[in-house]
Design an enzyme around this catalytic site. Structure first.
Site, PDB file in Angstrom:
ATOM      1  CG  ASN A 163      -1.784   1.125   1.723  1.00 10.40           C
ATOM      2  OD1 ASN A 163      -2.728   1.436   0.163  1.00 10.40           O
ATOM      3  ND2 ASN A 163      -2.297   2.190   2.652  1.00 10.40           N
ATOM      4  CG  HIS A 200      -0.740   7.107   4.335  1.00 11.81           C
ATOM      5  ND1 HIS A 200      -2.307   6.962   4.180  1.00 11.81           N
ATOM      6  CD2 HIS A 200      -0.562   7.561   5.187  1.00 11.81           C
ATOM      7  CE1 HIS A 200      -2.089   7.117   5.499  1.00 11.81           C
ATOM      8  NE2 HIS A 200      -1.534   7.747   5.854  1.00 11.81           N
ATOM      9  CB  SER A 255       4.991   5.155   4.169  1.00 11.24           C
ATOM     10  OG  SER A 255       5.411   6.505   5.261  1.00 11.24           O
ATOM     11  CG  ASP A 262      -3.184   3.659   6.210  1.00  9.57           C
ATOM     12  OD1 ASP A 262      -2.907   3.144   5.165  1.00  9.57           O
ATOM     13  OD2 ASP A 262      -3.645   4.824   7.079  1.00  9.57           O
TER      14      ASP A 262
HETATM   15  C1  GRF Z   1      -3.012   9.262  -3.220  1.00  7.97           C
HETATM   16  O1  GRF Z   1      -1.999   9.982  -2.706  1.00  7.97           O
HETATM   17  C2  GRF Z   1      -2.084   7.395  -2.445  1.00  7.97           C
HETATM   18  O2  GRF Z   1      -1.382   7.804  -1.159  1.00  7.97           O
HETATM   19  C3  GRF Z   1      -3.378   7.495  -1.599  1.00  7.97           C
HETATM   20  O3  GRF Z   1      -4.541   7.704  -2.384  1.00  7.97           O
HETATM   21  C4  GRF Z   1      -4.297   8.962  -3.307  1.00  7.97           C
HETATM   22  C5  GRF Z   1      -4.208   8.078  -4.393  1.00  7.97           C
HETATM   23  O4  GRF Z   1      -3.739   8.435  -6.022  1.00  7.97           O
HETATM   24  N1  GRF Z   1      -3.440   6.274  -1.253  1.00  7.97           N
HETATM   25  P1  GRF Z   1      -4.134   8.248  -7.132  1.00  7.97           P
HETATM   26  O5  GRF Z   1      -5.060   7.792  -7.173  1.00  7.97           O
HETATM   27  O6  GRF Z   1      -2.999   7.195  -7.259  1.00  7.97           O
HETATM   28  O7  GRF Z   1      -3.607   9.307  -8.006  1.00  7.97           O
END
Ligand code: GRF
Length: 198
Positions: free
Chosen positions: A106, A108, A140, A149
């Site tokens: 994942n 974050h 991260s 997370d």
């Molecule tokens: C990103 O900021 C990711 O870290 C978070 O959600 C957002 C997704 O952006 N979990 P995208 O859909 O990849 O443009």
């Protein structure tokens, strides 16, 4: 290495992974994209690139276990080695988590363990960083477990919070950093310079 992505909305990270695989920077192939949101840009991007796509959600599978099985089944059918949740707003089910144990990653937009957990997404993360007066924030990449997370972090990258930053300006810079850290990390995993636990 075959990659499967789960994404709910914009899919800019998914796009970055597709581009990285196509250019050969990431020695891998994105083989399947799954979304809980049938009208997501993420699914459109993948479809446009000729990648197999699935809309799997509580609409298509009202029963949680069946949904979990469908997600796990789609990933298995495409012989995915590594699963990426990139802006995926749902929790994964038991079957998927166990079938792909230590193979689900994942991303974050904060320096975990700070500013993670349920409800911490999008602008809320950056607002919390600013409210706390943090001098730095970042990105991260971690292994997914059955919480939000909390799995072990495998890569992090930092940036400075600047005077006058708003959640929007911070979001823009953090997203750029997400894209570069994601490509770098996946390239290293594919080259076995980062080894995931068994
Ligand atoms: C990103 O900021 C990711 O870290 C978070 O959600 C957002 C997704 O952006 N979990 P995208 O859909 O990849 O443009």
């Amino acid at each position: 290495m075959k990659i499967g992505v789960l994404a709910s909305h914009r899919g800019s990270n998914l796009q970055t992974v597709m581009d990285g695989c196509l250019s050969g920077v990431i020695e891998a192939k994105l083989v399947v994209a799954i979304s809980n949101n049938s009208s997501s840009l993420a699914l459109q991007r993948a479809k446009g690139a000729g990648i197999a796509t699935y809309h799997l959600s509580s609409q298509t599978h009202p029963d949680e276990c069946k949904l979990d099985q469908a997600i796990c089944g789609a990933l298995s059918q495409h012989q995915v080695d590594l699963v990426l949740t990139l802006g995926y707003m749902k929790k994964l089910g038991r079957e998927t988590l166990s079938q792909f144990k230590n193979r689900i990653i994942n991303i974050h937009p904060s320096l975990l363990p700070k500013y993670g957990g349920h409800g911490m997404y999008g602008g809320r993360v950056h607002q919390a960083v600013l409210d706390a007066g943090e001098k730095e924030t970042g990105v991260s990449i971690h292994l997914l477990d059955n919480e939000y997370d909390t799995g072990p972090v495998i890569a992090q990258s930092k940036l400075d919070v600047q005077t006058g930053d708003t959640p929007e300006t911070l979001a823009g810079r953090v997203l750029e950093l997400e894209h570069s850290l994601l490509v770098d990390t996946l390239a290293k995993i594919a080259q076995r310079k980062i080894l995931l636990p068994n």
